[in-house]
Design a protein around this motif. Structure first.
Motif, PDB file in Angstrom:
ATOM      1  N   ASN A   1      13.012 -16.700  19.070  1.00 46.71           N
ATOM      2  CA  ASN A   1      11.593 -16.716  18.724  1.00 46.71           C
ATOM      3  C   ASN A   1      10.726 -17.214  19.893  1.00 46.71           C
ATOM      4  O   ASN A   1       9.848 -18.059  19.739  1.00 46.71           O
ATOM      5  CB  ASN A   1      11.355 -17.555  17.461  1.00 46.71           C
ATOM      6  N   ALA A   2      11.027 -16.675  21.067  1.00 42.61           N
ATOM      7  CA  ALA A   2      10.260 -16.942  22.291  1.00 42.61           C
ATOM      8  C   ALA A   2      10.327 -18.389  22.774  1.00 42.61           C
ATOM      9  O   ALA A   2       9.427 -18.862  23.471  1.00 42.61           O
ATOM     10  CB  ALA A   2       8.801 -16.494  22.137  1.00 42.61           C
ATOM     11  N   GLN A   3      11.421 -19.082  22.414  1.00 43.38           N
ATOM     12  CA  GLN A   3      11.685 -20.415  22.968  1.00 43.38           C
ATOM     13  C   GLN A   3      13.110 -20.422  23.527  1.00 43.38           C
ATOM     14  O   GLN A   3      14.034 -19.952  22.851  1.00 43.38           O
ATOM     15  CB  GLN A   3      11.597 -21.489  21.869  1.00 43.38           C
TER      16      GLN A   3
ATOM     17  N   ALA B   1      16.917 -16.999  24.358  1.00 34.94           N
ATOM     18  CA  ALA B   1      15.697 -17.469  23.690  1.00 34.94           C
ATOM     19  C   ALA B   1      15.719 -17.040  22.229  1.00 34.94           C
ATOM     20  O   ALA B   1      16.186 -15.941  21.902  1.00 34.94           O
ATOM     21  CB  ALA B   1      14.467 -16.875  24.386  1.00 34.94           C
TER      22      ALA B   1
END
Lengths: 151, 80, 151, 80
Positions: free
Chosen positions: B55-57, B53
């Motif tokens: 940046n949290a994606q 992931a």
């Protein structure tokens, strides 16, 4: 407020339930996952959970969105513990409300299945005998989501 | 050289001996970055067992990364 | 104590949940039926439930026995309200515990479906407009039990 | 003549104007007994819409009944 909570505190099920109540809903389905005393034949003394919170909340929100779209439920909440848990503790709580019960059951099942496969949450099991180990989710179902792990 | 922050969880955290580090790398993909870090920290998990992931994606392994990114390698999960 | 309760008092879900906890169980599935503000297009102001208690408890116990045998669950409880209920009140509560979640979901669904068809419990709906009426359970599923109503 | 107690619920209770009565009958089956009571109280539910229980056990309509039995006719149910 987010529909997904990741917290070290015990799950406050009464507050979650109240947040879901609405007069058009006749069906409320809940699943709770409790820490069992055995796993795959080994006696468990406790667990440590850790989560990548920001991604876990985002992925949990996506799962709930999917459940709303697929099953037409009115609303849902998911709460997951992190930190040290003992046998009997509630590790995860899923609640779904819907006008009728069929969608509530199916969506609740969908959410817990997806949560187990997709949320970046890890579990280290401590045993009465032998070394602690990180546990991987069992095999994903055939219709797994792109993000699910294979192992 | 690109400067990024990497966070480690579960067995990767234990094997790295830390939860987070800021590094510079000239790797041109997330896969190549994991290869570098694997060599440095002795990670036992193969890339096929991980997700990644940024940046949290979730991202594909072949994608590049940029200065300031927060990168997290995701070991096999076990919520619930 | 019976696993089936028919009572005029609100369902005490915490006590029911505690009665079901056991260290070998990792899955707890609950269904609650709430009084909805509408039914078949009519606005509902409240309900009166009445039960033939002795037969309802006996039939509820049989349903739970069937669920234990069919799905291998560890235990289950069913509580049903009687008397006057308002929109939002919990009319029925079903809880099932099992080592794993699959059986817990399937058994909980089985129990609520059978409870609605088989327990001698009657519901009179009061509407914002028009005469109150006794409501019959919707059509029974194809694999219905011998005791189920057809209507 | 056989003496039994009959309990009424829901619309049967409303139509009978009472929840319970003790009666004597020479009907030779539960079906025949319902026929008698239907005529007396003007019940609108047909036997095909009902079930019958004797002493808190479901029974077939063709069965007989005995002195002291508690008989309940069960209108269409709607729990939950």
């Amino acid at each position: 407020m987010s529909r997904v909570t990741i917290a070290a505190q015990p799950v406050d099920t009464n507050t979650l339930r109240k947040a879901l109540q609405q007069p058009g809903c006749g069906g409320f389905c809940v699943f709770e996952g409790w820490v069992r005393e055995t796993n795959e034949g080994r006696e468990v003394s406790g667990l440590d959970y850790e989560a990548y919170n920001e991604l876990a909340i985002g992925e949990g929100e996506r799962i709930i969105d999917e459940a709303v779209q697929r099953f037409g439920i009115a609303d849902a909440r998911c709460a997951h513990r992190v930190g040290s848990l003992a046998v009997g503790d509630t590790a995860v709580w899923i609640g779904v409300v819907s006008p009728h019960r069929d969608e509530a059951f199916r969506a609740c099942r969908y959410i817990i299945d997806q949560v187990k496969q997709r949320l970046p949450i890890w579990k280290k099991e401590h045993y009465l005998v032998g070394e602690s180990s990180w546990v991987a989710c069992a095999h994903a179902p055939a219709d797994e989501h792109d993000h699910a792990h294979q192992g | 050289m690109t400067s990024v922050t990497v966070e480690y969880y579960a067995q990767l955290r234990e094997q790295a001996g830390q939860g987070r580090e800021t590094i510079t790398s000239d790797a041109d993909s997330l896969a190549a970055l994991y290869g570098e870090l694997r060599q440095r920290h002795g990670f036992r998990l193969d890339i096929a067992q991980l997700k990644v992931a940024v940046n949290a994606q979730f991202r594909d392994w072949q994608q590049a990364f940029a200065d300031g990114d927060l990168i997290v390698f995701i070991p096999p999960v076990a919520g619930g």
